[in-house]
Scaffold this active site. Structure first.
Site, PDB file in Angstrom:
ATOM      1  N   CYS A 130       0.790  -1.282  -0.146  1.00  0.00           N
ATOM      2  CA  CYS A 130       0.199  -0.012  -0.091  1.00  0.00           C
ATOM      3  C   CYS A 130       0.911   1.408   0.075  1.00  0.00           C
ATOM      4  O   CYS A 130       1.755   1.344   0.887  1.00  0.00           O
ATOM      5  CB  CYS A 130      -0.804   0.137   1.329  1.00  0.00           C
ATOM      6  SG  CYS A 130      -1.967   1.470   1.282  1.00  0.00           S
ATOM      7  N   ASN A 192      -0.515  -3.710  -7.043  1.00  0.00           N
ATOM      8  CA  ASN A 192      -1.111  -2.459  -6.287  1.00  0.00           C
ATOM      9  C   ASN A 192      -0.987  -1.171  -7.068  1.00  0.00           C
ATOM     10  O   ASN A 192      -0.388  -1.338  -8.376  1.00  0.00           O
ATOM     11  CB  ASN A 192      -0.519  -2.561  -5.065  1.00  0.00           C
ATOM     12  CG  ASN A 192      -1.331  -1.787  -3.994  1.00  0.00           C
ATOM     13  OD1 ASN A 192      -2.134  -0.853  -4.070  1.00  0.00           O
ATOM     14  ND2 ASN A 192      -1.278  -2.429  -2.592  1.00  0.00           N
ATOM     15  N   THR A 266     -11.214  -0.671 -10.010  1.00  0.00           N
ATOM     16  CA  THR A 266     -11.446   0.830 -10.153  1.00  0.00           C
ATOM     17  C   THR A 266     -12.929   0.282 -11.098  1.00  0.00           C
ATOM     18  O   THR A 266     -13.685   1.259 -11.263  1.00  0.00           O
ATOM     19  CB  THR A 266     -10.414   1.578 -10.997  1.00  0.00           C
ATOM     20  OG1 THR A 266      -9.417   1.726 -10.146  1.00  0.00           O
ATOM     21  CG2 THR A 266     -11.065   2.852 -11.352  1.00  0.00           C
TER      22      THR A 266
END
Lengths: 305, 255
Positions: A130, A192, A266
């Site tokens: 992240c 990621n 997304t």
């Protein structure tokens, strides 16, 4: 009709499509809009040991063919997850992957132990990638030694398959991938988000409250496909590919490059039906090309010599 | 909550660059409450990909509803170009709308610019509930005072401010709010408008010990509470504008 069934790190999936952690909440949020049980698996938002409040807003900025986010792993902590979110997931008929993150190796081990005790969880995804967590996060995922250490210690504490989510924000993703495999990872997911930034020129201010964030969406798809291809060449564990997948064709690009599964992120924001359309599109592709199993396409990239 | 490909009934430019888009969506028209929103897909393309959230402006008959759209970028430009029989994919109704307490007798509505969007629907509902409604409304200029006639019809008194003085008080809506609160003595203030205005409205309402609900705007990705991208800072945590709101009591926000 061809078969879409895949086995990823011991997860029996009726199709290769799962959700990208952080884009799908715990699944409940989308359950009015799609039949969650059509998915091959569900990967829920990252949980941490203690609640995390996340980053200051604004946390979103749309960019050409993509979006930047700086959520910062906001979540209510693992205990709240088990009490409030897991009951919904238990009622679903698909494998459940829980993403975990920590600020120390000990955090990961403790999370793995707590979640391993839950029979309704089928696998863990180690979020060592992240870009928005101030401590830990991407730091583990950009250093071979640290990545190997967190994977092996978490593996010891866990009875569930471990999928390690990799960051593109590193010099050599293949080296990190190999280190994770050697340390006992059962699968890899990549990529990621890509570390990014945007500036509002009239005010001279960054668009995001935390200045930098992670880029997702179609803008990053070619980067993601390339990384899946590179990593697939050097590891023997299955890969879940993700990064800007909107359509079945996008998903097939990842599979042909070497991914056994794909995650939709997304695209859920654009069209909650996207995962279903992708599954249907994959079925059509198999039929059209007379392919008996999607597994025959994994890594089937043809390179003219 | 539904995802629907809705047919465009009408799309009318009501003043420069502001459109009232009417969509045929019976389930949404039936279920929407004042303050809720719909999340509109602005065409299928790969350059600007996210949906845009719009307050439900009014229901039109039992089968349709409309939204107010100000053209600010490519997404809203696409929406503005829709014509009858085109279609728009939408998710809705979403979020928590205004709370109308059973004992509510007097309410003051504060509308700033495009912030009027959810407030006519609210005023209609309040009128149905026999609540005495007062309105304070502000805009850049007279031609930007959207829904003025509707609000005037639905409220006992409407006070106006414009930045350029072309109608009503020359200045900000918050310049005249205190006086109107004193006069209307509302049980609650309902507000929607630019953030700076809302902050000021919250402060003024607090000074008069009047409870205050406001509809916030935020950039959103999912619209359904999954991504945590649209949060607003509250007292000691972050709340989701899309699913905890978009209407908040100012006490929840610590404003």
């Amino acid at each position: 009709m061809g078969s879409l069934e895949v086995d990823i790190a011991g997860l029996k999936m009726k199709n290769p499509v799962t959700t990208a952690s952080g884009t799908y909440g715990s699944g409940k949020e989308y359950s009015d809009l799609i039949d969650i049980n059509r998915l091959g698996a569900i990967c829920v938002k990252t949980v941490t040991l203690k609640p995390m409040s996340g980053n200051p807003p604004p946390r979103l900025w749309e960019t050409p063919s993509g979006m930047l986010n700086s959520i910062g792993l906001q979540n209510d902590g693992v205990e709240a997850f088990i009490d409030n979110d897991l009951p919904f997931l238990s009622k679903q008929d698909i494998p459940v992957i829980v993403s975990i993150a920590g600020t120390s190796i000990d955090d990961f081990s403790r999370l793995a132990k707590m979640l391993s005790a839950q029979s309704d969880i089928d696998a863990l995804e180690l979020n060592i990638s992240c870009p928005n967590a101030k401590v830990g996060g991407m730091i583990f995922g950009s250093d071979e030694k640290l990545a190997a250490e967190v994977v092996s210690k978490t593996k010891m504490a866990s009875t569930k398959p471990l999928i390690v989510k990799l960051t593109p924000n590193t010099g050599d993703i293949s080296a990190i991938a190999r280190a994770c495999e050697r340390a006992g990872a059962d699968g890899l997911s990549l990529i990621n988000t890509v570390y990014g930034m945007s500036v509002e020129v009239d005010t001279l201010k960054p668009r995001l409250g935390s200045i930098v964030g992670g880029l997702s969406g179609p803008a990053i798809k070619p980067i993601a496909v390339r990384m899946v291809w590179e990593v697939a060449k050097v590891v023997n564990i299955p890969i879940i590919g993700m990064g800007g997948i909107l359509t079945a064709e996008d998903a097939l690009e990842f599979i042909i490059a070497g991914a056994s599964g794909v995650a939709v992120g997304t695209a859920n924001f654009i069209d909650p039906q996207a995962p279903i359309k992708i599954i249907d599109g994959m079925n059509k592709f198999l039929e059209k090309h007379g392919v008996s199993s999607i597994q025959d396409l994994v890594g089937a990239l043809k390179i003219d010599s | 909550m539904h995802q629907i490909t809705a047919r465009v009934v009408e799309n009318k430019e009501i003043t420069r660059d502001i459109f009232r888009l009417t969509l045929f969506a019976p389930a949404v028209a039936r279920e929407s409450k004042p303050g809720q929103f719909v999340h509109l897909q602005c065409g299928v393309n790969q350059s600007y990909i996210l949906r845009r959230p719009f307050s439900v402006h009014q229901t039109v008959g039992v089968d349709a509803f409309d939204v107010l759209i100000r053209v600010v970028g490519d997404g809203t430009k696409w929406l503005a170009a829709r014509r009858p029989k085109d279609s728009v994919n939408l998710i809705g109704p979403l979020g928590r709308g205004f709370t109308i307490g059973a004992e509510l007798k007097r309410a003051l509505i504060v509308a700033g610019g495009m912030g009027v969007a959810p407030l006519v629907f609210l005023a209609l509902k309040l009128a149905e509930e026999k609540v005495k409604v007062y309105t304070v409304m502000g805009a850049a200029s007279k031609d930007q005072l959207l829904d003025f006639m509707d609000l005037k019809r639905l409220t006992r008194k409407i006070a106006v401010s414009t930045d350029d003085g072309s109608q009503g008080h020359k200045g900000l809506v918050t310049d005249i709010l205190g006086k109107e609160i004193e006069e209307a003595d509302p049980d609650v203030v309902f507000a929607c408008g630019p953030l700076a205005m809302l902050r000021a409205v919250a402060g003024i309402s607090r000074r008069y010990s009047t409870s205050c609900q406001m509809s916030l705007e935020a950039r959103m990705a999912c619209g359904v509470g999954a991504c945590l991208g649209c949060t607003v800072g509250a007292k000691d945590n972050y709340l989701k504008v899309c699913s905890d709101g978009p209407v908040f009591d100012t006490q929840e926000l610590g404003w």
